[in-house]
Design a protein around this motif. Structure first.
Motif, PDB file in Angstrom:
ATOM      1  N   LEU A 150       0.883  -1.094   0.189  1.00  0.00           N
ATOM      2  CA  LEU A 150       0.128   0.027   0.151  1.00  0.00           C
ATOM      3  C   LEU A 150       0.721   1.415   0.109  1.00  0.00           C
ATOM      4  CD1 LEU A 150      -2.823   1.513   0.197  1.00  0.00           C
ATOM      5  CD2 LEU A 150      -2.463   1.150   2.597  1.00  0.00           C
ATOM      6  N   THR A 152       3.755   1.443  -1.047  1.00  0.00           N
ATOM      7  CA  THR A 152       4.425   1.580  -2.718  1.00  0.00           C
ATOM      8  C   THR A 152       3.575   2.343  -3.546  1.00  0.00           C
ATOM      9  OG1 THR A 152       5.675  -0.295  -1.982  1.00  0.00           O
ATOM     10  CG2 THR A 152       5.711   0.198  -4.338  1.00  0.00           C
ATOM     11  N   SER A 154       0.813   4.301  -2.757  1.00  0.00           N
ATOM     12  CA  SER A 154       0.626   5.575  -2.356  1.00  0.00           C
ATOM     13  C   SER A 154       0.751   5.907  -1.217  1.00  0.00           C
ATOM     14  CB  SER A 154      -0.729   6.084  -2.854  1.00  0.00           C
ATOM     15  OG  SER A 154      -1.109   7.222  -2.131  1.00  0.00           O
ATOM     16  N   ASP A 156       0.217   8.559   0.628  1.00  0.00           N
ATOM     17  CA  ASP A 156      -0.988   9.139   1.063  1.00  0.00           C
ATOM     18  C   ASP A 156      -2.040   8.445   1.378  1.00  0.00           C
ATOM     19  OD1 ASP A 156       0.624  11.429   1.011  1.00  0.00           O
ATOM     20  OD2 ASP A 156      -0.534  12.513  -0.865  1.00  0.00           O
ATOM     21  N   LEU A 157      -2.404   7.515   0.751  1.00  0.00           N
ATOM     22  CA  LEU A 157      -3.569   6.363   1.206  1.00  0.00           C
ATOM     23  C   LEU A 157      -3.066   5.839   2.383  1.00  0.00           C
ATOM     24  CD1 LEU A 157      -4.433   4.821  -2.408  1.00  0.00           C
ATOM     25  CD2 LEU A 157      -5.834   6.459  -0.945  1.00  0.00           C
ATOM     26  N   TYR A 159      -1.154   6.776   4.748  1.00  0.00           N
ATOM     27  CA  TYR A 159      -1.468   7.784   5.755  1.00  0.00           C
ATOM     28  C   TYR A 159      -2.706   7.755   6.153  1.00  0.00           C
ATOM     29  CZ  TYR A 159       3.402   9.576   6.139  1.00  0.00           C
ATOM     30  OH  TYR A 159       4.681   9.940   6.145  1.00  0.00           O
ATOM     31  N   ARG A 166       6.433   5.846   6.400  1.00  0.00           N
ATOM     32  CA  ARG A 166       8.003   6.013   6.861  1.00  0.00           C
ATOM     33  C   ARG A 166       8.613   4.787   7.681  1.00  0.00           C
ATOM     34  NH1 ARG A 166       7.203  11.879   9.155  1.00  0.00           N
ATOM     35  NH2 ARG A 166       5.824  12.548   7.372  1.00  0.00           N
TER      36      ARG A 166
END
Lengths: 267, 259
Positions: A150, A152, A154, A156-157, A159, A166
């Protein structure tokens, strides 16, 4: 059985390519190929340090590879493009490593072994280290597979859904450092990135799911190690480079074959 | 409604998500300044603003992708967010079908995935590779994934990109249907002013800070809004028309916007 150096070489090679398969897929998907190569190049500095301090080469390489990977992750996005930073760090650590090794008068002969690997000289202790590292990486990959995928696709998705991309990329960094450290004996620092990227790129040609691609990369890797060992025995060629050559031929054959079948399917 | 009452939103215990005094900067450049906002269940709020005004940054700070320099974001306990990002690049080396994309990171029953795809308008594409979808289909796949778990809060960043004019109008009409069906709050960013204004309960106009907010008709009458977007509907219409027809694949605006 472990008394035969060819058996030990085969087991060492298999340990490395099995761990490199899922990790290599992420390296390809996330466009980290240069990152992998840079971490591997930094390993020479690790070799020099461990020889100078008379500690295990595995530990020295692991430490430097980790340090390098974390340093790049932390400094990226601060003015210089990622590949410029990697270029500076990879080649300077390779150069510093080579210079540092030259001060150690009695290890000059060994240098080629660290640059291109010395799989036929793998001992029982090396096998234990390689397989421990390999199983650690495989466990990490299996445990983090979904969140890593996931992150990889995005960050933002990830998060938005409460994930921590991270932390996931830190897992990848650690896994990469471990693979570099265990692969140094098998193919050497200059060819480690090849074992990560070529099997994964080959598997892409016939895969429709991420899991199939990781499995396919493992199959290609295992085949390359076994064929490469046999080839280097028959032709009396250096083993590490021969393994990489076999993988490259597989990549060319399978990719062209997939392209041909796809073109035929269209007609 | 006056345009500045909402500058100090009441702290609502029922708010899905709430930002207090949110400040974000990149490399010494301030992008968001003292943003206060709260979004309640079932509410459709649209954030409008010129390019580079910090709209995307606001959404990314709300989901936690950007750490604010100051202020905080409070989310309701157990809040499920369905997020549709402005752009998403999937590397062609990653073999990923639409169904697999929806099953990421957690597996869902087949019927649930099919229902989400049908709701987003791409029922036939479950086994297509993500990288082979058209721009509009890709956007719908993102939407399907955001709706999969029936989120409490749907966040859309320029979600009508890649859709043609009728598609865009349908899309925003559908949002109200979705809100009524699953009762989620919707927070969206857009510069499709003309269409967005009709779908929203509340419009927040930002240009680094909140310029004005309120009901759509109140905001369009506000001097702060007029200073940013011009004084009449034709200007808004021109902005709206300009984008999909002239530069269907040009995302430069969004890049600057995201910066």
């Amino acid at each position: 059985m472990l008394d035969d150096f060819m058996v030990r070489a085969a087991l060492a090679g298999l340990g490395v390519v099995l761990a490199a398969a899922p990790l290599g897929c992420f390296v390809v998907w996330r466009r980290m190929a240069f990152f992998g190569a840079a971490t591997a190049h930094a390993a020479v500095l690790g070799v020099a340090i461990s020889l100078a301090l008379s500690v295990s080469v595995f530990a020295g390489v692991l430490a430097v590879a980790l340090l390098m990977a974390i340093l790049v992750t932390l400094t990226s996005g601060r003015g210089y493009a990622m590949d410029t930073l990697l270029g500076v760090m990879a080649h300077s650590s390779l150069a510093f490593g080579l210079v540092a090794v030259s001060f150690l008068t009695d290890v000059r002969i060994d240098l080629m072994a660290y640059l291109f690997g010395d799989i036929l000289a793998v001992g029982r202790d090396d096998l234990a280290v390689i397989w421990s590292g390999s199983l650690l990486v495989l466990t990490l990959m299996a445990w983090r597979w979904q969140p890593l995928l996931l992150a990889t696709v995005s960050e933002d998705l990830a998060y938005a859904e409460g994930g921590s991309p991270r932390r996931e990329s830190l897992y990848l960094t650690v896994a990469l450092a471990v693979v570099v450290a265990v692969a140094i004996k098998v193919v050497g620092v200059l060819l480690i990135a090849a074992l990560l990227i070529i099997p994964a790129a080959t598997a892409r040609a016939f895969s429709t799911t991420p899991e199939a691609m990781a499995g396919g990369a493992a199959v290609v890797g295992v085949g390359s190690v076994l064929l490469g060992l046999w080839g280097s025995w028959e032709l009396d060629t250096p083993t590490g480079p021969t393994i990489v050559c076999v993988a490259t031929v597989a990549f060319l054959l399978i990719t062209s074959l997939a392209r041909l079948t796809r073109a035929r399917a269209l007609h | 409604m006056t345009t500045n009452t909402a500058m100090h939103p009441t702290h609502s215990p029922t708010a899905l998500i709430e930002a207090n005094d949110l400040c974000v900067g990149f490399g010494g450049r301030s992008v968001l300044e003292h943003i206060d906002l709260a979004l309640n269940p079932g509410e459709i709020v649209t954030v409008v603003g010129p390019n580079g005004s910090g709209k995307s940054t606001l959404l990314r700070a709300l989901i936690g992708a950007i750490d604010p320099d100051r202020g905080q974001v409070r989310k309701a306990a157990g809040l499920r967010i369905g997020y549709v990002p402005q752009r998403l690049h999937i590397d062609p080396t990653l073999p990923l079908s639409v169904r697999r994309f929806l099953n990421l990171p957690g597996r869902h029953p087949r019927a649930q995935v099919d229902k989400a795809l049908a709701r987003a308008g791409i029922p036939q594409q479950a086994d297509t590779a993500m990288t082979q979808l058209s721009g509009g289909q890709f956007q719908r796949a993102l939407m399907a994934r955001a709706l999969l778990d029936e989120p409490d809060l749907l966040m859309l960043d320029e979600a009508s990109q890649g859709l043609d004019q009728t598609g865009t109008a349908d899309f925003y009409r559908q949002l109200e249907v979705i809100r009524d069906e699953i009762g989620c709050g919707i927070l969206m960013v857009s510069h499709d002013l003309h269409v967005v204004m009709r779908a929203a309960d509340r419009v927040i106009c930002i240009n680094h800070h909140i310029c004005c907010q309120g009901r759509p008709e109140a905001v369009t009458a506000a001097p702060e809004y007029r200073a940013l977007f011009g004084t009449d509907d034709e200007t808004a219409l021109a902005i709206f028309r300009h984008d999909p027809h002239q530069h269907p694949h040009d995302h430069d605006d969004e890049v600057r916007d995201a910066g």
